[in-house]
Scaffold this motif. Sequence first.
Motif, PDB file in Angstrom:
ATOM      1  N   GLY A   1      44.238 -22.429 -96.830  1.00  0.00           N
ATOM      2  CA  GLY A   1      44.300 -21.883 -95.393  1.00  0.00           C
ATOM      3  C   GLY A   1      44.212 -22.966 -94.272  1.00  0.00           C
ATOM      4  N   VAL A   2      44.258 -22.422 -93.171  1.00  0.00           N
ATOM      5  CA  VAL A   2      44.398 -23.335 -92.209  1.00  0.00           C
ATOM      6  C   VAL A   2      43.113 -23.010 -91.179  1.00  0.00           C
ATOM      7  N   THR A   3      42.455 -24.091 -90.848  1.00  0.00           N
ATOM      8  CA  THR A   3      41.339 -23.843 -89.909  1.00  0.00           C
ATOM      9  C   THR A   3      41.455 -24.138 -88.419  1.00  0.00           C
ATOM     10  N   VAL A   4      41.420 -23.615 -87.503  1.00  0.00           N
ATOM     11  CA  VAL A   4      41.662 -23.918 -86.018  1.00  0.00           C
ATOM     12  C   VAL A   4      40.477 -23.694 -85.305  1.00  0.00           C
ATOM     13  N   PRO A   5      40.180 -24.805 -84.684  1.00  0.00           N
ATOM     14  CA  PRO A   5      38.820 -24.905 -83.745  1.00  0.00           C
ATOM     15  C   PRO A   5      39.137 -23.591 -82.634  1.00  0.00           C
ATOM     16  N   GLU A   6      37.788 -23.179 -82.293  1.00  0.00           N
ATOM     17  CA  GLU A   6      37.906 -21.921 -81.545  1.00  0.00           C
ATOM     18  C   GLU A   6      38.317 -22.171 -80.292  1.00  0.00           C
ATOM     19  N   GLY A   7      38.234 -23.442 -79.697  1.00  0.00           N
ATOM     20  CA  GLY A   7      38.787 -23.744 -78.422  1.00  0.00           C
ATOM     21  C   GLY A   7      40.473 -23.963 -78.491  1.00  0.00           C
ATOM     22  N   SER A   8      40.972 -24.249 -79.521  1.00  0.00           N
ATOM     23  CA  SER A   8      42.363 -24.176 -79.610  1.00  0.00           C
ATOM     24  C   SER A   8      42.947 -22.879 -79.749  1.00  0.00           C
ATOM     25  N   ALA A   9      42.121 -22.052 -80.365  1.00  0.00           N
ATOM     26  CA  ALA A   9      42.612 -20.618 -80.686  1.00  0.00           C
ATOM     27  C   ALA A   9      42.623 -19.863 -79.188  1.00  0.00           C
ATOM     28  N   ARG A  10      41.692 -20.061 -78.409  1.00  0.00           N
ATOM     29  CA  ARG A  10      41.808 -19.531 -77.025  1.00  0.00           C
ATOM     30  C   ARG A  10      42.983 -20.235 -76.496  1.00  0.00           C
ATOM     31  N   VAL A  11      43.183 -21.496 -76.477  1.00  0.00           N
ATOM     32  CA  VAL A  11      44.432 -21.914 -75.640  1.00  0.00           C
ATOM     33  C   VAL A  11      45.577 -21.048 -76.116  1.00  0.00           C
ATOM     34  N   LEU A  12      45.633 -20.781 -77.397  1.00  0.00           N
ATOM     35  CA  LEU A  12      47.056 -20.295 -77.936  1.00  0.00           C
ATOM     36  C   LEU A  12      46.936 -18.490 -77.718  1.00  0.00           C
ATOM     37  N   GLU A  13      45.869 -17.874 -77.580  1.00  0.00           N
ATOM     38  CA  GLU A  13      45.532 -16.661 -77.063  1.00  0.00           C
ATOM     39  C   GLU A  13      46.209 -16.442 -75.650  1.00  0.00           C
ATOM     40  N   ALA A  14      45.873 -17.456 -74.854  1.00  0.00           N
ATOM     41  CA  ALA A  14      46.130 -17.406 -73.412  1.00  0.00           C
ATOM     42  C   ALA A  14      47.565 -17.792 -73.313  1.00  0.00           C
ATOM     43  N   MET A  15      48.295 -18.082 -74.315  1.00  0.00           N
ATOM     44  CA  MET A  15      49.903 -18.671 -74.019  1.00  0.00           C
ATOM     45  C   MET A  15      50.462 -16.850 -74.472  1.00  0.00           C
ATOM     46  N   SER A  16      51.295 -16.583 -73.200  1.00  0.00           N
ATOM     47  CA  SER A  16      51.967 -15.390 -73.776  1.00  0.00           C
ATOM     48  C   SER A  16      53.027 -15.469 -74.856  1.00  0.00           C
ATOM     49  N   GLU A  17      53.707 -16.332 -75.037  1.00  0.00           N
ATOM     50  CA  GLU A  17      54.651 -16.410 -76.211  1.00  0.00           C
ATOM     51  C   GLU A  17      54.046 -16.341 -77.547  1.00  0.00           C
ATOM     52  N   TYR A  18      52.774 -16.466 -77.563  1.00  0.00           N
ATOM     53  CA  TYR A  18      52.202 -16.520 -78.900  1.00  0.00           C
ATOM     54  C   TYR A  18      51.391 -15.054 -78.963  1.00  0.00           C
ATOM     55  N   ARG A  19      51.114 -14.562 -77.826  1.00  0.00           N
ATOM     56  CA  ARG A  19      50.384 -13.285 -77.944  1.00  0.00           C
ATOM     57  C   ARG A  19      51.123 -11.985 -78.198  1.00  0.00           C
ATOM     58  N   ASP A  20      52.586 -12.164 -77.699  1.00  0.00           N
ATOM     59  CA  ASP A  20      53.211 -11.099 -77.448  1.00  0.00           C
ATOM     60  C   ASP A  20      53.995 -10.592 -78.774  1.00  0.00           C
TER      61      ASP A  20
END
Length: 69
Positions: free
Chosen positions: A50-69
């Motif tokens: 699997g893939v491990t994503v650093p917590e800081g990078s995950a927060r950045v992706l969560e803040a981007m609407s095109e990934y969250r919607d």
Amino acid sequence: MTNLELYTSTPADLDGDLASLRGDCARMAPHWAAPDRIVALPVSPSLIHGVTVPEGSARVLEAMSEYRD
């Protein structure tokens, strides 16, 4: 200030037209090592975990609407 030391028999074209770029590439091609053939070996599925994503990078992706919607 940049000090450009060029060792060439032709004048340097710092504007870089296409002919100059192609000539540079042709002169450098013998210096680039490339294998004759690349053989990709299969990877056992047991080695893929699997893939491990650093917590800081995950927060950045969560803040981007095109990934969250």
